[in-house]
Design a protein around this motif. Structure first.
Motif, mmCIF file in Angstrom:
data_model
loop_
_atom_site.group_PDB
_atom_site.id
_atom_site.type_symbol
_atom_site.label_atom_id
_atom_site.label_comp_id
_atom_site.label_asym_id
_atom_site.label_seq_id
_atom_site.Cartn_x
_atom_site.Cartn_y
_atom_site.Cartn_z
ATOM 1 N N UNK A 70 50.583 44.888 43.237
ATOM 2 C CA UNK A 70 51.538 45.764 42.749
ATOM 3 C C UNK A 70 52.542 46.220 44.154
ATOM 4 N N UNK A 71 52.080 47.587 44.509
ATOM 5 C CA UNK A 71 52.492 48.077 45.279
ATOM 6 C C UNK A 71 51.641 48.402 46.588
ATOM 7 N N UNK A 72 51.900 49.041 47.976
ATOM 8 C CA UNK A 72 51.240 50.704 48.331
ATOM 9 C C UNK A 72 50.814 51.170 48.042
ATOM 10 N N UNK A 73 50.766 52.294 47.260
ATOM 11 C CA UNK A 73 50.536 53.534 46.569
ATOM 12 C C UNK A 73 49.241 52.946 45.468
ATOM 13 N N UNK A 74 50.193 52.092 44.662
ATOM 14 C CA UNK A 74 48.926 51.753 44.216
ATOM 15 C C UNK A 74 47.512 51.506 44.371
ATOM 16 N N UNK A 75 48.071 51.052 45.453
ATOM 17 C CA UNK A 75 46.565 49.762 46.226
ATOM 18 C C UNK A 75 45.574 51.572 46.800
ATOM 19 N N UNK A 76 46.945 51.979 46.824
ATOM 20 C CA UNK A 76 46.117 53.453 47.322
ATOM 21 C C UNK A 76 45.204 54.254 46.652
ATOM 22 N N UNK A 77 46.116 54.528 45.834
ATOM 23 C CA UNK A 77 45.195 54.949 44.334
ATOM 24 C C UNK A 77 43.826 53.863 43.553
ATOM 25 N N UNK A 78 44.217 52.624 43.833
ATOM 26 C CA UNK A 78 43.316 52.149 43.540
ATOM 27 C C UNK A 78 41.926 52.262 44.613
ATOM 28 N N UNK A 79 42.245 52.278 46.083
ATOM 29 C CA UNK A 79 40.796 52.616 47.023
ATOM 30 C C UNK A 79 40.666 53.736 46.147
ATOM 31 N N UNK A 80 40.825 54.838 46.257
ATOM 32 C CA UNK A 80 40.732 55.772 45.998
ATOM 33 C C UNK A 80 39.840 55.986 44.450
ATOM 34 N N UNK A 81 40.013 55.261 44.007
ATOM 35 C CA UNK A 81 39.433 55.638 42.657
ATOM 36 C C UNK A 81 38.403 54.569 42.676
ATOM 37 N N UNK A 82 37.984 53.685 43.526
ATOM 38 C CA UNK A 82 36.706 52.711 44.282
ATOM 39 C C UNK A 82 35.573 54.034 44.347
ATOM 40 N N UNK A 83 36.795 54.401 45.648
ATOM 41 C CA UNK A 83 35.701 55.208 46.229
ATOM 42 C C UNK A 83 35.209 56.021 45.642
ATOM 43 N N UNK A 84 35.379 56.713 44.532
ATOM 44 C CA UNK A 84 35.278 57.767 43.110
ATOM 45 C C UNK A 84 34.157 57.251 42.874
ATOM 46 N N UNK A 85 34.098 55.700 41.864
ATOM 47 C CA UNK A 85 33.937 54.930 41.518
ATOM 48 C C UNK A 85 32.144 54.945 42.332
ATOM 49 N N UNK A 86 32.011 54.702 43.396
ATOM 50 C CA UNK A 86 31.094 54.296 44.456
ATOM 51 C C UNK A 86 30.156 55.093 44.547
ATOM 52 N N UNK A 87 31.109 56.446 44.881
ATOM 53 C CA UNK A 87 29.750 58.178 44.643
ATOM 54 C C UNK A 87 29.675 58.379 43.645
ATOM 55 N N UNK A 88 30.246 57.550 42.543
ATOM 56 C CA UNK A 88 29.874 58.172 41.160
ATOM 57 C C UNK A 88 28.719 57.920 41.242
ATOM 58 N N UNK A 89 28.119 56.021 41.335
ATOM 59 C CA UNK A 89 27.045 54.944 41.355
ATOM 60 C C UNK A 89 26.220 54.427 41.992
ATOM 61 N N UNK A 90 26.552 55.566 43.347
ATOM 62 C CA UNK A 90 25.652 54.945 44.036
ATOM 63 C C UNK A 90 24.827 56.215 44.957
ATOM 64 N N UNK A 91 24.674 58.047 43.883
ATOM 65 C CA UNK A 91 23.842 58.488 44.145
ATOM 66 C C UNK A 91 23.020 58.708 43.291
ATOM 67 N N UNK A 92 21.782 58.591 44.550
ATOM 68 C CA UNK A 92 20.217 58.919 43.726
ATOM 69 C C UNK A 92 19.630 60.286 43.460
ATOM 70 N N UNK A 93 18.497 59.860 42.845
ATOM 71 C CA UNK A 93 17.932 61.306 42.295
ATOM 72 C C UNK A 93 17.428 62.472 43.293
ATOM 73 N N UNK A 94 17.159 63.276 42.508
ATOM 74 C CA UNK A 94 16.336 64.362 43.966
ATOM 75 C C UNK A 94 15.199 64.736 42.898
ATOM 76 N N UNK A 95 14.159 64.892 44.079
ATOM 77 C CA UNK A 95 12.825 65.417 43.302
ATOM 78 C C UNK A 95 12.933 66.389 41.934
ATOM 79 N N UNK A 96 13.712 67.014 41.485
ATOM 80 C CA UNK A 96 14.207 68.238 40.766
ATOM 81 C C UNK A 96 14.558 67.205 39.596
#
Lengths: 64, 296
Positions: free
Chosen positions: B131-157
């Motif tokens: 598509x375009x660099x702008x969409x690419x960067x948006x997709x990258x940010x989305x991928x990063x948020x996805x990663x952060x969302x799913x790579x968060x582990x559990x805490x003792x609480x």
């Protein structure tokens, strides 16, 4: 790394002089309970170990 | 050609930035600043480059170039080994060690984050290329948020209820409520425990929590984090003050006793609550039929 106490008796301190036959570890004899506690404290500091009370007049110094 | 360069640049920049975002330089101060941080940023850059060149290479029908990605796998496994070796060596000089399980968890995280960087830069370069660099960067940010969302582990609480508990002696034996911790002989040491010792009890919320808390490495991680946040009243020659975390086999409850420099019990409870559940300790017997039947 283990969180349990790791288990080598380095020495024993006791007031029960002449009552027991001991072998294997250094035994320090004390005349009184106060002296025994003092000796156990000094030994535990020097050996970086912990003094445990066997509750029968014997303290053991255990390496952790 | 122009398009290829643009694609690669977008991918590399997004990938490297995502590596930076993934670094958590909080109280752990790890990776240490400045040199370890630079090392990991540089590795993140390499990972990002590998991810970013894949799409232009495929577009140019250079299919063999994709085998570069296998290089990445070897490279990042080395990252894990490097982290493990270094942390194990440094663990010797800590008053309360992290323990092998915690170190393995950290090393694994460092390895995995490089793969995540490859994922982010691959996504960015794919969208940039199509598509375009702008969409690419948006997709990258989305991928990063996805990663952060799913790579968060559990805490003792999430697996246990942590509460303050009374530390007391029965003869030479130290207890936190009904949990026996250890035998301490010297009156001087007992006095310090009575005055400054703080205890917490961890009550597992369910059978999964019970098995997680049974893991010795997990308990060492709890002791390490608590000691690090509140300070520890000990030196190399006072092994008595090593924080110990012991389990009551009947109930699965776990008790910890520690002599912190800072005596605030609420802070101790909060510190324990925020300890991560180690990947290696995480088990879920309740997901099996047998586990569920046995649970009642």
């Amino acid at each position: 790394m283990e969180i349990t106490i790791a288990k080598i008796i380095l020495a024993a301190v006791t007031t029960r002089k002449g009552q027991d036959r001991v072998s294997g570890i250094p035994v320090f004899y004390a005349e009184t309970d106060e002296e025994m506690i003092k000796m156990a404290t000094i030994l535990s500091r020097i050996l970086e170990a912990v003094a445990h009370d066997m509750e029968n007049g014997v303290y053991i110094i255990v390496k952790h | 050609m122009q398009k290829d360069i643009l694609t690669i640049i977008c991918g590399v920049v997004m990938g490297t930035l995502s590596r930076y975002w993934m670094m958590r330089r909080d109280f752990r101060q790890y990776p240490s600043y400045p040199h370890a941080t630079v090392t990991h940023l540089a590795l993140g850059f390499v990972a990002a480059t590998l991810g970013a060149v894949a799409i232009p290479a495929i577009a140019a029908k250079e299919y063999t170039a994709v085998t570069f990605l296998t290089l990445a796998a070897t490279q990042f496994r080395d990252v894990r080994n490097m982290e493990r070796e270094m942390l194990t060596a440094l663990d010797q000089s800590k008053l309360v060690s992290r323990g092998a399980d915690f170190i393995e968890g950290i090393a694994r995280t460092f390895e995995a984050r490089n793969y995540l960087v490859v994922f982010v830069s691959l996504t960015t370069s794919l969208f940039t290329f199509i598509f375009s660099p702008l969409l690419g960067i948006l997709a990258g940010v989305f991928a990063l948020l996805l990663v952060r969302r799913f790579m968060r582990g559990y805490l003792i609480r999430d697996v246990a209820k942590v509460r303050a508990a009374k530390v007391h002696f029965k003869g030479p034996n130290l207890f936190v409520e009904d949990i026996h911790i250890m035998n301490l002989g010297l009156p001087e040491i007992k006095k310090i425990y009575e005055e400054r010792g703080r205890g917490v009890i961890l009550e597992p919320l369910d059978d999964n929590g019970r098995e997680i808390l049974a893991n010795v490495g997990q308990r060492q991680a709890i002791a390490h984090d608590a000691a690090m946040l509140l300070g520890i009243h000990r030196d190399v020659d006072t092994a008595e003050f090593t924080p110990l975390v012991r389990r009551k086999a009947d109930t699965g409850r776990v008790g910890m006793v520690i002599v912190p420099i800072e005596p605030d019990i609420e802070c101790l409870v909060a510190a324990v609550n925020n300890v991560p559940v180690l990947e290696s300790a995480f088990v879920s017997p309740l997901q099996s039929r047998i586990g569920r039947i046995a649970a009642d």
